[in-house]
Design a protein around this motif. Sequence first.
Motif, mmCIF file in Angstrom:
data_model
loop_
_atom_site.group_PDB
_atom_site.id
_atom_site.type_symbol
_atom_site.label_atom_id
_atom_site.label_comp_id
_atom_site.label_asym_id
_atom_site.label_seq_id
_atom_site.Cartn_x
_atom_site.Cartn_y
_atom_site.Cartn_z
ATOM 1 N N SER A 95 70.187 18.067 66.118
ATOM 2 C CA SER A 95 69.206 16.876 66.077
ATOM 3 C C SER A 95 69.234 16.389 67.377
ATOM 4 N N PHE A 96 67.980 15.947 67.695
ATOM 5 C CA PHE A 96 67.580 15.214 68.555
ATOM 6 C C PHE A 96 66.972 14.019 68.560
ATOM 7 N N GLU A 97 67.348 12.590 68.981
ATOM 8 C CA GLU A 97 67.096 11.644 68.640
ATOM 9 C C GLU A 97 66.803 10.429 69.569
ATOM 10 N N PRO A 98 65.595 10.052 69.988
ATOM 11 C CA PRO A 98 65.443 8.774 71.285
ATOM 12 C C PRO A 98 65.502 7.684 69.969
ATOM 13 N N ARG A 99 66.341 6.767 70.298
ATOM 14 C CA ARG A 99 66.569 5.585 69.563
ATOM 15 C C ARG A 99 66.049 4.370 70.404
ATOM 16 N N TRP A 100 65.549 3.156 69.703
ATOM 17 C CA TRP A 100 65.072 1.999 70.266
ATOM 18 C C TRP A 100 65.889 0.943 69.525
ATOM 19 N N TYR A 101 66.894 0.265 70.184
ATOM 20 C CA TYR A 101 67.556 -0.729 69.425
ATOM 21 C C TYR A 101 66.963 -2.190 69.615
ATOM 22 N N PHE A 102 66.667 -2.650 68.682
ATOM 23 C CA PHE A 102 65.883 -4.026 68.661
ATOM 24 C C PHE A 102 66.926 -5.261 68.471
ATOM 25 N N SER A 103 68.281 -5.097 68.291
ATOM 26 C CA SER A 103 69.180 -6.177 67.932
ATOM 27 C C SER A 103 69.695 -6.554 69.064
ATOM 28 N N PHE A 111 78.932 1.956 72.333
ATOM 29 C CA PHE A 111 77.856 2.383 71.477
ATOM 30 C C PHE A 111 77.090 1.129 71.427
ATOM 31 N N HIS A 112 75.958 1.363 70.991
ATOM 32 C CA HIS A 112 75.124 0.370 70.573
ATOM 33 C C HIS A 112 75.278 -0.203 69.037
ATOM 34 N N THR A 113 75.230 -1.376 68.703
ATOM 35 C CA THR A 113 75.368 -1.886 67.474
ATOM 36 C C THR A 113 74.232 -2.599 67.021
ATOM 37 N N GLY A 114 74.093 -2.817 65.723
ATOM 38 C CA GLY A 114 72.873 -3.412 65.337
ATOM 39 C C GLY A 114 71.666 -2.505 64.732
ATOM 40 N N GLY A 115 70.535 -3.003 64.684
ATOM 41 C CA GLY A 115 69.421 -2.205 64.071
ATOM 42 C C GLY A 115 68.617 -1.465 65.379
ATOM 43 N N TYR A 116 68.076 -0.390 64.607
ATOM 44 C CA TYR A 116 67.640 0.701 65.699
ATOM 45 C C TYR A 116 66.245 1.515 64.971
ATOM 46 N N GLY A 153 67.627 2.497 61.138
ATOM 47 C CA GLY A 153 69.218 2.458 60.836
ATOM 48 C C GLY A 153 69.999 1.336 61.439
ATOM 49 N N TRP A 154 71.144 1.076 61.027
ATOM 50 C CA TRP A 154 71.988 -0.017 61.505
ATOM 51 C C TRP A 154 73.223 0.527 61.689
ATOM 52 N N THR A 155 73.812 0.116 62.950
ATOM 53 C CA THR A 155 75.319 0.572 63.094
ATOM 54 C C THR A 155 76.134 -0.603 63.213
ATOM 55 N N PHE A 156 77.380 -0.669 62.259
ATOM 56 C CA PHE A 156 78.251 -1.909 62.240
ATOM 57 C C PHE A 156 79.331 -1.560 62.861
ATOM 58 N N GLY A 157 79.903 -2.204 63.892
ATOM 59 C CA GLY A 157 81.054 -2.103 64.661
ATOM 60 C C GLY A 157 82.271 -2.493 63.864
ATOM 61 N N VAL A 158 83.304 -1.336 63.801
ATOM 62 C CA VAL A 158 84.394 -1.566 63.187
ATOM 63 C C VAL A 158 85.349 -2.009 64.154
ATOM 64 N N SER A 159 85.797 -1.297 65.476
ATOM 65 C CA SER A 159 86.646 -1.678 66.338
ATOM 66 C C SER A 159 85.751 -1.272 67.898
ATOM 67 N N ASP A 160 86.415 -1.516 68.928
ATOM 68 C CA ASP A 160 85.932 -1.202 70.230
ATOM 69 C C ASP A 160 85.419 0.323 70.102
ATOM 70 N N ASN A 161 85.838 1.266 69.566
ATOM 71 C CA ASN A 161 85.630 2.511 69.801
ATOM 72 C C ASN A 161 85.198 3.275 68.614
ATOM 73 N N SER A 162 84.975 2.464 67.281
ATOM 74 C CA SER A 162 84.527 2.963 66.157
ATOM 75 C C SER A 162 83.483 2.373 65.277
ATOM 76 N N TYR A 163 82.489 2.660 64.407
ATOM 77 C CA TYR A 163 81.580 2.115 63.781
ATOM 78 C C TYR A 163 81.154 2.724 62.253
ATOM 79 N N ILE A 164 80.542 2.209 61.479
ATOM 80 C CA ILE A 164 79.937 2.702 60.401
ATOM 81 C C ILE A 164 78.235 2.711 60.745
ATOM 82 N N ARG A 165 77.599 3.800 60.403
ATOM 83 C CA ARG A 165 76.162 3.734 60.572
ATOM 84 C C ARG A 165 75.485 4.181 59.177
ATOM 85 N N LEU A 166 74.437 3.582 58.889
ATOM 86 C CA LEU A 166 73.588 3.969 57.780
ATOM 87 C C LEU A 166 72.343 4.059 58.050
#
Length: 207
Positions: A95-103, A111-116, A153-166
């Motif tokens: 996959s190839f994804e250009p992302r715009w993070y608005f948060s 990594f970017h956190t928040g909504g995109y 999508g939304w990325t939730f930071g878990v630690s400095d180098n890990s996250y959960i993304r939905l």
Amino acid sequence: MQTGRAILPQGNMMKKMTLFALALVLGLSAATAQVRQNAFGVELGSHSTALYELTLGRHFSVTTRAGLVLDAGFSAKKDLDGKRFAFGGLTPFLSFEPRWYFSGQSSSDLFHTGGYLTVRFNGEWARMTILGPSYTKGDDRPLYTLSFAPTFGWTFGVSDNSYIRLSAGLGFFRTKVGYDAGKHYWRTSTKQGVITVPIEMVYGIRF
């Protein structure tokens, strides 16, 4: 004395202005902080992948991923066997994804956190599916699928180098289907009158 009274307030004012300017500079420095320009990582979940993300600024990035996607789905209509849920195995994809993070500012420098918002361009090789359905000679068999999906999508930071993304989107696809000896036809979302809703739930680690 009058001059003394005038100088004292001005001195206090200068101190306040200096402190304000310092706070403003520090605030702007924090506000314009960016995540690392290049980052590699892995994601596990509905999509188990290796990834590379190129950051283009505070709000933009380009992500490429390669791995296995869990090919499972639920349909509002029953299939020929009367089932609504289908499991198709683990399918290789790219996959190839250009992302715009608005948060705004990220809580991590990896990594970017928040909504995109993104448009995900995807290629899946159904012919290489692991644990997929079995086909007999002459059956219609999907070979590969090309698709794109406007996605939120939304990325939730878990630690400095890990996250959960939905994430969830609206998918439009074009699938090459083989049958008989080397013959094929195209199955598309337009011809079938359907719009898929691709959903992702992953846990990611960045390096």
